[in-house]
Design an enzyme around this catalytic site. Structure first.
Site, mmCIF file in Angstrom:
data_model
loop_
_atom_site.group_PDB
_atom_site.id
_atom_site.type_symbol
_atom_site.label_atom_id
_atom_site.label_comp_id
_atom_site.label_asym_id
_atom_site.label_seq_id
_atom_site.Cartn_x
_atom_site.Cartn_y
_atom_site.Cartn_z
ATOM 1 N N GLY A 158 0.973 -1.077 0.035
ATOM 2 C CA GLY A 158 -0.042 0.006 -0.030
ATOM 3 C C GLY A 158 0.822 1.266 0.058
ATOM 4 N N ASN A 159 0.318 2.369 0.188
ATOM 5 C CA ASN A 159 0.985 3.513 0.393
ATOM 6 C C ASN A 159 0.287 4.549 1.392
ATOM 7 O OD1 ASN A 159 -1.044 5.507 -0.948
ATOM 8 N ND2 ASN A 159 -0.768 4.050 -2.596
ATOM 9 N N HIS A 160 0.889 5.502 1.733
ATOM 10 C CA HIS A 160 0.579 6.544 2.836
ATOM 11 C C HIS A 160 -0.517 7.480 2.543
ATOM 12 C CE1 HIS A 160 3.591 5.550 5.607
ATOM 13 N NE2 HIS A 160 4.555 5.587 4.753
ATOM 14 N N SER A 161 -1.137 7.534 1.219
ATOM 15 C CA SER A 161 -2.160 8.521 1.077
ATOM 16 C C SER A 161 -3.271 8.250 1.772
ATOM 17 C CB SER A 161 -2.586 7.964 -0.546
ATOM 18 O OG SER A 161 -3.638 9.289 -0.955
#
Ligand code: CTP
Length: 406
Positions: free
Chosen positions: A210-213
């Protein structure tokens, strides 16, 4: 300074009780409110409640104090007319220009922004007659917020709930602020589709890439578009944020889910904004069972495959007149990288921001440059994400106007 003047129209639905709370929020935050309940609304909540909470006499009939011509007096002085709940019958009467009670008379006299907050059973909301009435009202410039999805009267649930009073209050506040600043509802009658959040690509039933958005910029785009009159579809990937009142929210997890939801929602949209952080790669295989560590053995490497580039696909497939907007987060040579990406993705606008040093991810503020295909460049100084969102909509509206379409 005079207090902003709001007329609160109340239709005959069980959600009339929620309008009491909206009324409180409006009066407590310094608005002068006059309530016009329909006859059926008064069967749910009585006149004394409306007059006590508004601190004003409540007009319910065209025939009361006829010498004051109440529908004209209330309508002409209003800065905002908000109707909550708007029943199917009220929407139908408004769409056909009926003037058979004080509220519908007032609707025809006001020249200020009008917000309808429909609430009804799902079948009534989805009925072609209601759909057409809503489309007519939107075409004429009214802001019709989509109902929330959830528990309805009785045991059933679906689309048709009145959004929560706090969220409706926020819509009213934003619309009033635009009116006070002399700004029009320039997205009225337009459909905009926004992606937000970050996709998750599963490795096994418990893990993902995933990512930090956080989704904050996409949600800010949804709230500001609503306040400018747009119908909003928000395709949200894994964002833990409250639904913007009045938007249709489609929840997705992976890039492939997002591609499907965006392709479907964008087919006839006037503008599409890809604010989501989409994973460029996903694990080549997803294990159906949890991946276990094995004593004394190195873990298997994770093979990755490319995800589709949704922005590039939407840009290539866009119908005539649709404005497509992308985002780019860069660490260096921001403008030069942005220009290359704008051309590669084929979109109309690219919002470029520099990442690092506490900028962008998860923060309340953002700063960016809006690049336009064909050469325009608008720097937006550091400020709240809603301010950047409004500058993006300004650029979208300008572009549609330049193409003779707004
Ligand atoms: N985007 C997309 N689909 C992807 C990846 C990105 O639609 N698979 C969209 C994002 O929503 C954003 C824009 O493309 O609007 C820019 O994304 P970015 O990841 O910065 O661009 P990349 O193509 O991944 O370029 P690079 O990794 O080379 O910086």
């Amino acid at each position: 300074m005079d207090k902003p003047r709001v007329v609160l129209g109340v239709g005959g639905g069980i959600a009339a009780y929620k309008a009491c709370e909206l009324l409180r929020r409006l009066t407590e935050s310094g608005h002068e409110v006059h309530v016009i309940p329909t006859d059926s609304a008064l069967r749910f909540v009585g006149e004394p409640t409306w007059s006590a909470l508004s601190g004003n006499p409540v007009a319910t009939e065209v025939w009361e104090r006829a010498h004051e011509v109440p529908h004209v007096r209330l309508g002409r002085r209003a800065d905002l007319l908000v109707i909550a709940p708007a029943t199917a019958d009220l929407l139908a009467r408004a769409a056909t220009g009926r003037a058979d009670d004080l509220l519908t008379n007032t609707l025809l006299t006001v020249r200020c922004p009008v917000v309808f907050a429909p609430a009804m059973h799902t079948e009534m909301w989805e009925h072609p007659a209601t759909r057409e009435n809503v489309a007519t009202l939107r075409r004429r410039g009214a802001l019709v917020v989509d109902p929330a999805v959830g528990r309805l009267t009785g045991a059933d649930s679906g689309a048709g709930r009145l959004p929560e009073p706090d969220a409706l209050f926020e819509v009213c506040r934003r619309v009033l602020a635009r009116g006070t600043a002399g700004l029009p509802l320039d997205l009225a009658g337009r459909h905009v589709v926004i992606s937000a959040g970050g996709t998750r690509e599963p490795l096994d039933p418990v893990r993902f890439l995933g990512n930090h958005s956080s989704g904050k910029q996409g949600y800010a785009l949804a709230r500001t578009a609503l306040a400018r009159g747009a119908r909003v579809t928000l395709v949200a990937a894994n964002a833990a944020l409250p639904d913007p009142a009045g938007a249709e929210v489609v929840r997705v997890v992976t890039a492939e889910d997002m591609r499907q939801a965006m392709t479907k929602a964008s087919a006839e949209a006037d503008a599409v904004v890809m604010a989501a952080a989409v994973a460029d790669f996903r694990p080549a295989a997803r294990s159906d069972i949890k991946i276990k560590k094995r004593d004394g053995q190195d873990p298997d490497p994770i093979a990755l495959v490319r995800n589709p580039d949704i922005l590039a696909e939407l840009s290539a497939a866009r119908p005539v007149g649709q404005v497509v907007v992308g985002f780019a987060a860069e660490t260096h040579d921001v403008l030069a990288q942005g220009r290359v990406k704008l051309a590669r993705k084929g979109c109309d606008l690219l919002v470029v921001n520099q990442v690092g040093e506490g900028r962008a991810f998860g923060t309340e503020e953002n700063e960016a440059v809006i690049l336009e295909a064909g050469g325009g460049e608008t720097p937006v100084p550091r400020g709240p994400k809603e301010a950047l969102a409004d500058r993006i909509w300004d650029a979208v509206v300008r572009r549609r106007e330049a193409a003779g379409r707004n």
